[in-house]
Every structure is written in structure tokens, then in C-alpha cells.
Design a protein around this motif. Structure first.
Motif, PDB file in Angstrom:
ATOM      1  N   THR A  33       0.824  -1.218   0.000  1.00 41.46           N
ATOM      2  CA  THR A  33       0.000   0.000   0.000  1.00 41.46           C
ATOM      3  C   THR A  33       0.852   1.259   0.000  1.00 41.46           C
ATOM      4  O   THR A  33       0.587   2.210  -0.746  1.00 41.46           O
ATOM      5  CB  THR A  33      -0.920   0.016   1.244  1.00 41.46           C
ATOM      6  OG1 THR A  33      -1.679  -1.177   1.242  1.00 41.46           O
ATOM      7  CG2 THR A  33      -1.838   1.222   1.241  1.00 41.46           C
ATOM      8  N   LEU A  34       1.894   1.280   0.846  1.00 40.19           N
ATOM      9  CA  LEU A  34       2.678   2.515   0.964  1.00 40.19           C
ATOM     10  C   LEU A  34       3.360   2.870  -0.347  1.00 40.19           C
ATOM     11  O   LEU A  34       3.345   4.021  -0.779  1.00 40.19           O
ATOM     12  CB  LEU A  34       3.727   2.384   2.076  1.00 40.19           C
ATOM     13  CG  LEU A  34       3.220   2.466   3.510  1.00 40.19           C
ATOM     14  CD1 LEU A  34       4.396   2.390   4.480  1.00 40.19           C
ATOM     15  CD2 LEU A  34       2.432   3.746   3.759  1.00 40.19           C
ATOM     16  N   MET A  35       3.954   1.866  -0.992  1.00 42.25           N
ATOM     17  CA  MET A  35       4.633   2.173  -2.258  1.00 42.25           C
ATOM     18  C   MET A  35       3.627   2.566  -3.336  1.00 42.25           C
ATOM     19  O   MET A  35       3.905   3.468  -4.152  1.00 42.25           O
ATOM     20  CB  MET A  35       5.506   1.017  -2.730  1.00 42.25           C
ATOM     21  CG  MET A  35       6.343   1.399  -3.943  1.00 42.25           C
ATOM     22  SD  MET A  35       7.633   0.233  -4.340  1.00 42.25           S
ATOM     23  CE  MET A  35       8.807   0.529  -3.041  1.00 42.25           C
ATOM     24  N   ALA A  36       2.460   1.915  -3.317  1.00 37.74           N
ATOM     25  CA  ALA A  36       1.431   2.287  -4.302  1.00 37.74           C
ATOM     26  C   ALA A  36       1.040   3.753  -4.103  1.00 37.74           C
ATOM     27  O   ALA A  36       0.915   4.514  -5.066  1.00 37.74           O
ATOM     28  CB  ALA A  36       0.222   1.372  -4.150  1.00 37.74           C
ATOM     29  N   ARG A  37       0.870   4.135  -2.846  1.00 38.94           N
ATOM     30  CA  ARG A  37       0.496   5.532  -2.586  1.00 38.94           C
ATOM     31  C   ARG A  37       1.649   6.471  -2.944  1.00 38.94           C
ATOM     32  O   ARG A  37       1.434   7.570  -3.477  1.00 38.94           O
ATOM     33  CB  ARG A  37       0.134   5.709  -1.100  1.00 38.94           C
ATOM     34  CG  ARG A  37      -1.191   5.047  -0.740  1.00 38.94           C
ATOM     35  CD  ARG A  37      -1.488   5.223   0.738  1.00 38.94           C
ATOM     36  NE  ARG A  37      -2.730   4.539   1.108  1.00 38.94           N
ATOM     37  CZ  ARG A  37      -3.172   4.434   2.359  1.00 38.94           C
ATOM     38  NH1 ARG A  37      -2.486   4.955   3.360  1.00 38.94           N
ATOM     39  NH2 ARG A  37      -4.302   3.810   2.610  1.00 38.94           N
ATOM     40  N   ALA A  38       2.862   6.063  -2.607  1.00 34.52           N
ATOM     41  CA  ALA A  38       4.022   6.918  -2.892  1.00 34.52           C
ATOM     42  C   ALA A  38       4.165   7.135  -4.400  1.00 34.52           C
ATOM     43  O   ALA A  38       4.334   8.264  -4.869  1.00 34.52           O
ATOM     44  CB  ALA A  38       5.287   6.282  -2.328  1.00 34.52           C
ATOM     45  N   GLY A  39       4.064   6.055  -5.180  1.00 36.65           N
ATOM     46  CA  GLY A  39       4.233   6.159  -6.628  1.00 36.65           C
ATOM     47  C   GLY A  39       3.147   7.023  -7.253  1.00 36.65           C
ATOM     48  O   GLY A  39       3.427   7.828  -8.157  1.00 36.65           O
ATOM     49  N   LEU A  40       1.925   6.862  -6.748  1.00 39.39           N
ATOM     50  CA  LEU A  40       0.825   7.681  -7.268  1.00 39.39           C
ATOM     51  C   LEU A  40       1.088   9.161  -6.973  1.00 39.39           C
ATOM     52  O   LEU A  40       0.903  10.024  -7.840  1.00 39.39           O
ATOM     53  CB  LEU A  40      -0.500   7.232  -6.636  1.00 39.39           C
ATOM     54  CG  LEU A  40      -1.744   8.006  -7.075  1.00 39.39           C
ATOM     55  CD1 LEU A  40      -1.964   7.898  -8.586  1.00 39.39           C
ATOM     56  CD2 LEU A  40      -2.991   7.513  -6.326  1.00 39.39           C
ATOM     57  N   SER A  90      17.206  -5.193 -10.470  1.00 44.84           N
ATOM     58  CA  SER A  90      16.742  -6.295 -11.321  1.00 44.84           C
ATOM     59  C   SER A  90      15.641  -7.018 -10.566  1.00 44.84           C
ATOM     60  O   SER A  90      15.529  -6.892  -9.331  1.00 44.84           O
ATOM     61  CB  SER A  90      17.892  -7.259 -11.602  1.00 44.84           C
ATOM     62  OG  SER A  90      18.184  -7.975 -10.414  1.00 44.84           O
ATOM     63  N   ALA A  91      14.833  -7.752 -11.330  1.00 42.83           N
ATOM     64  CA  ALA A  91      13.685  -8.443 -10.717  1.00 42.83           C
ATOM     65  C   ALA A  91      14.159  -9.399  -9.625  1.00 42.83           C
ATOM     66  O   ALA A  91      13.456  -9.619  -8.633  1.00 42.83           O
ATOM     67  CB  ALA A  91      12.913  -9.189 -11.803  1.00 42.83           C
ATOM     68  N   ASP A  92      15.346  -9.981  -9.782  1.00 48.13           N
ATOM     69  CA  ASP A  92      15.836 -10.970  -8.806  1.00 48.13           C
ATOM     70  C   ASP A  92      16.327 -10.338  -7.511  1.00 48.13           C
ATOM     71  O   ASP A  92      16.193 -10.905  -6.431  1.00 48.13           O
ATOM     72  CB  ASP A  92      17.018 -11.761  -9.397  1.00 48.13           C
ATOM     73  CG  ASP A  92      16.641 -12.365 -10.727  1.00 48.13           C
ATOM     74  OD1 ASP A  92      15.438 -12.623 -10.894  1.00 48.13           O
ATOM     75  OD2 ASP A  92      17.537 -12.546 -11.576  1.00 48.13           O
ATOM     76  N   THR A  93      16.934  -9.159  -7.634  1.00 43.21           N
ATOM     77  CA  THR A  93      17.602  -8.593  -6.459  1.00 43.21           C
ATOM     78  C   THR A  93      16.803  -7.494  -5.777  1.00 43.21           C
ATOM     79  O   THR A  93      17.136  -7.087  -4.658  1.00 43.21           O
ATOM     80  CB  THR A  93      18.970  -7.990  -6.866  1.00 43.21           C
ATOM     81  OG1 THR A  93      18.722  -7.031  -7.900  1.00 43.21           O
ATOM     82  CG2 THR A  93      19.924  -9.054  -7.369  1.00 43.21           C
ATOM     83  N   ALA A  94      15.761  -6.986  -6.415  1.00 41.41           N
ATOM     84  CA  ALA A  94      15.027  -5.845  -5.857  1.00 41.41           C
ATOM     85  C   ALA A  94      14.289  -6.263  -4.587  1.00 41.41           C
ATOM     86  O   ALA A  94      13.844  -7.407  -4.467  1.00 41.41           O
ATOM     87  CB  ALA A  94      14.034  -5.328  -6.895  1.00 41.41           C
ATOM     88  N   PRO A  95      14.123  -5.344  -3.625  1.00 40.49           N
ATOM     89  CA  PRO A  95      13.274  -5.648  -2.471  1.00 40.49           C
ATOM     90  C   PRO A  95      11.838  -5.920  -2.943  1.00 40.49           C
ATOM     91  O   PRO A  95      11.451  -5.498  -4.045  1.00 40.49           O
ATOM     92  CB  PRO A  95      13.357  -4.393  -1.607  1.00 40.49           C
ATOM     93  CG  PRO A  95      14.080  -3.354  -2.388  1.00 40.49           C
ATOM     94  CD  PRO A  95      14.713  -4.009  -3.564  1.00 40.49           C
ATOM     95  N   ALA A  96      11.052  -6.595  -2.101  1.00 40.03           N
ATOM     96  CA  ALA A  96       9.737  -7.113  -2.532  1.00 40.03           C
ATOM     97  C   ALA A  96       8.839  -6.030  -3.129  1.00 40.03           C
ATOM     98  O   ALA A  96       8.231  -6.228  -4.193  1.00 40.03           O
ATOM     99  CB  ALA A  96       9.055  -7.788  -1.350  1.00 40.03           C
ATOM    100  N   ASP A  97       8.774  -4.875  -2.468  1.00 43.23           N
ATOM    101  CA  ASP A  97       7.881  -3.822  -2.969  1.00 43.23           C
ATOM    102  C   ASP A  97       8.323  -3.329  -4.343  1.00 43.23           C
ATOM    103  O   ASP A  97       7.496  -3.143  -5.246  1.00 43.23           O
ATOM    104  CB  ASP A  97       7.860  -2.638  -1.989  1.00 43.23           C
ATOM    105  CG  ASP A  97       6.863  -2.861  -0.862  1.00 43.23           C
ATOM    106  OD1 ASP A  97       5.836  -3.530  -1.109  1.00 43.23           O
ATOM    107  OD2 ASP A  97       7.111  -2.370   0.250  1.00 43.23           O
TER     108      ASP A  97
END
Ligand SMILES: NC(=O)C1=CN([C@@H]2O[C@H](COP(=O)(O)OP(=O)(O)OC[C@H]3O[C@@H](n4cnc5c(N)ncnc54)[C@H](OP(=O)(O)O)[C@@H]3O)[C@@H](O)[C@H]2O)[C@@H](O)CC1
Ligand SMILES: [K+]
Length: 487
Positions: A33-40, A90-97
Motif C-alpha cells: 500500500t505505501l509504495m502504491a500511494r508513494a508512486g501515485l 533487477s527483478a531478482d535482487t530488488a526488495p519485494a515492494d
């Protein structure tokens, strides 16, 4: 989302407090939720800042700051813009969010590129945020920072300009110079002091809705510091007289430096002090200032300091040394500036007299610039500047008084108080005599009855505001500034 204006005060939170808030919010909200709100919020602000932008370069780092950029790209793509995204993760190393936002950006059809676009209308800096280590960016990140800074387009920094340290306002040698910064969840102290103001441009806050979370409302975190707001308008009751606004004695002005004392005295006068006396240390050459006949010149020994606010040091030279034992022991309230600070830094007996003032409840304000602060702390100016909040707090604790650490984002600290960062003022204040004016203004606020910390905060704000309101085409001189202070 709000643009930070400097009329109201704002709470500031360091990285540790912001992380604590983030964890509490994440526990109370569905995943992502937080990242979704931040990106928006980032995408919305980008659109508001550059409504006609077509191509938008989004430079994304390997962590969650980059995740905010990925999330924003998805929205901008859907809104018909042409985001071009360069990603150090990269998709492999990025944190989950961030990995989740990567998938969402892919699905939305965002263009990923190994290299920045040749031309763009807006750049979003999502390289590093609060997880940045204070280490010099290198490789592709360094190349991209150079490109961002060389561009003539608006630069929107996500959370922090890359390279700016959230807690201190220190920067790595290579760091992003943004035109706008959208701070996420909290405002950070580093945005407003040291290099922060130059790096961040205008600052916005998206609190991501966390103020509505019950868990945080019930147990709010204490701010790390406050960003000062405008002082309340001073009211002068009709039934008041000059005695209501206190007596000030300016002690300073050794031979060749009389002007410094006169500037402080002029500032005290124009800031509304009841009566202003001047005790010059130049051997008694001046008995009147015909351009300011309100000032009363007296031998220092004749001044009744116990009933006065003493502003000392301004142009005091070595001569202030002989006066300081009596001033520190007797003055009802004291502002210690410039030469007086340097003398105290080298004299342990004077340091004892200084710290003893708090036991009597006598108001004391020290106003060092970074080099003077370094002398008082026995360190270097660079170390003071590396963590201004910490240095200012240490000085306040060591000398048991209010400390004003001057410089971009002037700080106020006092024992038992949450420190305050001043948001007003600009580089035009970097001219001879403005420090003397500030000392006189603080003196006027003390003489008017404010406690030391409040007097310092209000005076510093008003001093900076006067400079901010200065007509653009007119040279700012300390003498003119001293006459234009607000009551
Ligand atoms: N707080 C919140 O509530 C919310 C936070 N959100 C967002 O998350 C951000 C914090 O994310 P974060 O913790 O992943 O840290 P971030 O700034 O992306 O950097 C870490 C990465 O960078 C790397 N790295 C570090 N220094 C480097 C250097 N000099 N040069 C090169 N690489 C360097 C570091 O690598 P490492 O040092 O581990 O090797 C690691 O991979 C925050 O600012 C906000 O934007 C929002 O989405 C939601 C709400
Ligand atoms: K950033």
C-alpha cells in the motif's frame, strides 16, 4: 500532498523515526500500500509540475526509492505520457515492494532502457532515498546524476535528492540538484539545513495517509526537530511604555570595529526595544550617533547590567575579554556573539561563569557560526557542518543555554527543547554585519520578555524573512536590514 510553506511549523523526522513509522504503517495496511500511494503521489506531482511534458526520464536505483519510480512510471504511462525508465535494479535482487512495482510497470507497457533518453521534458530522480549510504555514487549512477544536473529541465526528487543525507543535510560530492522534492511519509531534517535547501528545491510532502492510522495517532512519535513557522504577531498594548520593552546594552565595538556594535544597537532599536545603551570598547571616541540619536552611549562600567539584556561581542575584539566576567555574572539576559564567543572558547573560567547562568535562571543565547561553534566544541567547522543538529545540541548541553548555529538552515537548540530549524533567509545575508543585526534582534526579543529559546527562534525567523522580502534590485546591507526589522 502539500507544498511546504514556511508560515506554519512542521514536524521533522530522522531516518530512524521514519522507519519506525513505516513499520507501524506497514503492519496496519495491506502489503504494497505505501509504495502504491508513494508512486501515485510522485506521478501526480510530476503531472502538476510539468503538465505538458511528453517524455519523462525516470532514473531508478536498486532499492525501494527506485520502486517508487517504477510505480510512478506505471501511472504516467497510463495517463498518456512517455516515461522512459532506467533501472539499476533487477527483478531478482530488488526488495519485494520494488519487485512488485516492476511487474506493474512492465504490464502497463513502460519503456525500459539501458541508457537515458537523448531528450526529455522532466526527470524524476528515484535513485536513492532514505536507504542511501553516505558513499560516493559511482558507475552508471554517477553518470546519470551528472546528466540530471546538466539538464535544463525540472528535476523531481523522490523522497530525497540522491546523495543528500536525510538526517544531516550533508551531501556526497556528486549529488542530485533537484528543482522539487516530494518527501514521503515524513519531512526529514536534512532537507532544510546544511546543503539541503540547495539540493531539494521546493519541498512537498505526501504523508501517504498514515496520519489517519489509529496505531500512529495513539502513539505519535516525537519529532526529531521542528521546522519553524512564523512567530505570532506581536501586540503592543496601548497601556505600555518604553519600560515594557526592556533595556538593552550593546557591549562591543573595539577600535576600528565600532560599526558592529552600532549595527546591533540599531537592530535592537528598530526591533522595538524600549531603550538601547551602547558601551563601546574604543576608548570613548563616540558620544552620539547623529543618524540614530535614540542610542545612548555610556562607559561600560556605568551600565547597570543586572537590569539589562546585554548583547556582547559585536566587534568586541580582545577588549571584550575584560568585560565578560562582569557581563556573564551580572547581566539579566545575554546574547553572546562573535569575539565574545572566541574569547569564551579559550577560557575555562569564563565557560564556568557561562554555564552557571542557567542555575540562576538567567537567559543566555550563544550565536556561533560553524567555525565559532567548532572552537567551542574543540572540533573543526567541517565536523560541525557534517551534522549541524548534533553539534548545536551538544553546544546547548555543554553550555546550558540556547544556541543559534548560523548558516543555511540556522538551528536553535536548548536543553530540554526539541531543536528548531529556521526556514527563512537566503544567501544575500552572507554580507558583513548581518550577524550583528541578528544579535541585536535577539536582544530585543529577550528584552521584550520572551524566554531565550523563543526569542532566538522568533528573531532568526524574522531576520531571514526581512532578507527574503528584500527588493530584488536593491543591495542588502546590514545597516538597511537593521532598519527594516519587524516589531
Ligand atoms: N519509508 C517509507 O515509509 C516509505 C519508503 N518508500 C521508499 O523507500 C525508500 C527507501 O528504500 P530503501 O530502504 O530500499 O533504500 P534506497 O534509498 O532505495 O537505497 C537503498 C539501495 O541503494 C543502494 N545504495 C545505497 N547507497 C548507495 C550508493 N551511494 N551508491 C549506490 N547504491 C547505493 C543500497 O545498496 P547497498 O548499500 O545495500 O549495497 C540499496 O540497494 C524511501 O526513500 C522511499 O523512497 C516508499 O516506497 C514507501 C514508504
Ligand atoms: K531520490
Amino acid at each position: 500532498m502539500q507544498k511546504i510553506d514556511f508560515r506554519t511549523r512542521h514536524a521533522l523526522f530522522n531516518v530512524a523515526a521514519t522507519r519506525a513509522m513505516e513499520q507501524a504503517a506497514q503492519a496496519a495496511l495491506p502489503a504494497h500500500t505505501l509504495m502504491a500511494r508513494a508512486g501515485l503521489a510522485v506521478a501526480q506531482l510530476a503531472l502538476a509540475l510539468a503538465p505538458h511534458a511528453r517524455r519523462i526520464w525516470i532514473a531508478c536505483g536498486p532499492g525501494n526509492n527506485g520502486g517508487d519510480g517504477l510505480e510512478a512510471a506505471m501511472h504516467l504511462q497510463r495517463w498518456g505520457k512517455q516515461p522512459v525508465l532506467t533501472w539499476l535494479g533487477s527483478a531478482d535482487t530488488a526488495p519485494a515492494d520494488a519487485a512488485a512495482s516492476y511487474q506493474r510497470a512492465l504490464q502497463a507497457g513502460v519503456t525500459f532502457s539501458q541508457t537515458p533518453p537523448d531528450a526529455f521534458d522532466l526527470c524524476i530522480d528515484a535513485l536513492l532515498g532514505i536507504g542511501s549510504q553516505v558513499r560516493e555514487p559511482d558507475g552508471r549512477m554517477a553518470d546519470w546524476i551528472r546528466l540530471i544536473n546538466a539538464s535544463k529541465q525540472a528535476v523531481l526528487a523522490v523522497d530525497l535528492p540522491t546523495g543528500l543525507h536525510a538526517d544531516t543535510g550533508a551531501v556526497t560530492q556528486l549529488s542530485v540538484k533537484a528543482t522539487h522534492t516530494l518527501s514521503l511519509l515524513t519531512l526529514k531534517p536534512g532537507l532544510f539545513t546544511a546543503h539541503g535547501r540547495d539540493a531539494a528545491g521546493s519541498v512537498w510532502l505526501a504523508d501517504l495517509g498514515v496520519d489517519q492510522l489509529t496505531a500512529l495517532a495513539q502513539q505519535p512519535l516525537a519529532p526529531t526537530a521542528w521546522l519553524a513557522g512564523a512567530p505570532p504577531a506581536a501586540e503592543r498594548p496601548h497601556a505600555s511604555h518604553k519600560g515594557s520593552y526592556g533595556d538593552i546594552a550593546v557591549v562591543g565595538g573595539a577600535p576600528g570595529m565600532t560599526g558592529a556594535a552600532l549595527l546591533a544597537a540599531s537592530a535592537a532599536l528598530h526591533a522595538g526595544a524600549g531603550r538601547v545603551f551602547v558601551g563601546l570598547l574604543d576608548g570613548g571616541t563616540l558620544s552620539v550617533d547623529t543618524s540614530q540619536p535614540e542610542l545612548m552611549f555610556r562607559p561600560v562600567e556605568a551600565l547597570e547590567l543586572s537590569a539589562m539584556t546585554v548583547v556582547c561581542g559585536c566587534g568586541g575584539g580582545d577588549a571584550i575579554c575584560a568585560q565578560l566576567p562582569r557581563i556573564l555574572s551580572a547581566a539579566a539576559a545575554v546574547v553572546i556573539d562573535a569575539d565574545a564567543i572566541n574569547v569564551i572558547a579559550n577560557d575555562t573560567k569564563l565557560q564556568t561563569l557561562l554555564t552557571e547562568r542557567s542555575q540562576r535562571g538567567a537567559a543566555t543565547v550563544l550565536t556561533p557560526h560553524p567555525l565559532e561553534a567548532a572552537r567551542l566544541l574543540g572540533t573543526s567547522a567541517a565536523q560541525v557542518q557534517a551534522d549541524r543538529l548534533a553539534a548545536c545540541g551538544q553546544l546547548a548541553e555543554r553550555y546550558h543555554c540556547t544556541v543559534v548555529l548560523k548558516g543555511s538552515g540556522t538551528l536553535m537548540a536548548a536543553p530540554g527543547q526539541t531543536s528548531v530549524i529556521n526556514p527563512t533567509g537566503n544567501a544575500r545575508l552572507a554580507t558583513a554585519g548581518t550577524g550583528d543585526v541578528l544579535a541585536g534582534l535577539i536582544g530585543a526579543r529577550l528584552a521584550g520578555g520572551l524566554d531565550a529559546f523563543e526569542a532566538a527562534c522568533q528573531a532568526v525567523y524574522q531576520h531571514g524573512l526581512a532578507a527574503d522580502r528584500w527588493p530584488p534590485g536593491r543591495a542588502l546591507t546590514a545597516g538597511a536590514l537593521s532598519r527594516l526589522l519587524l516589531h
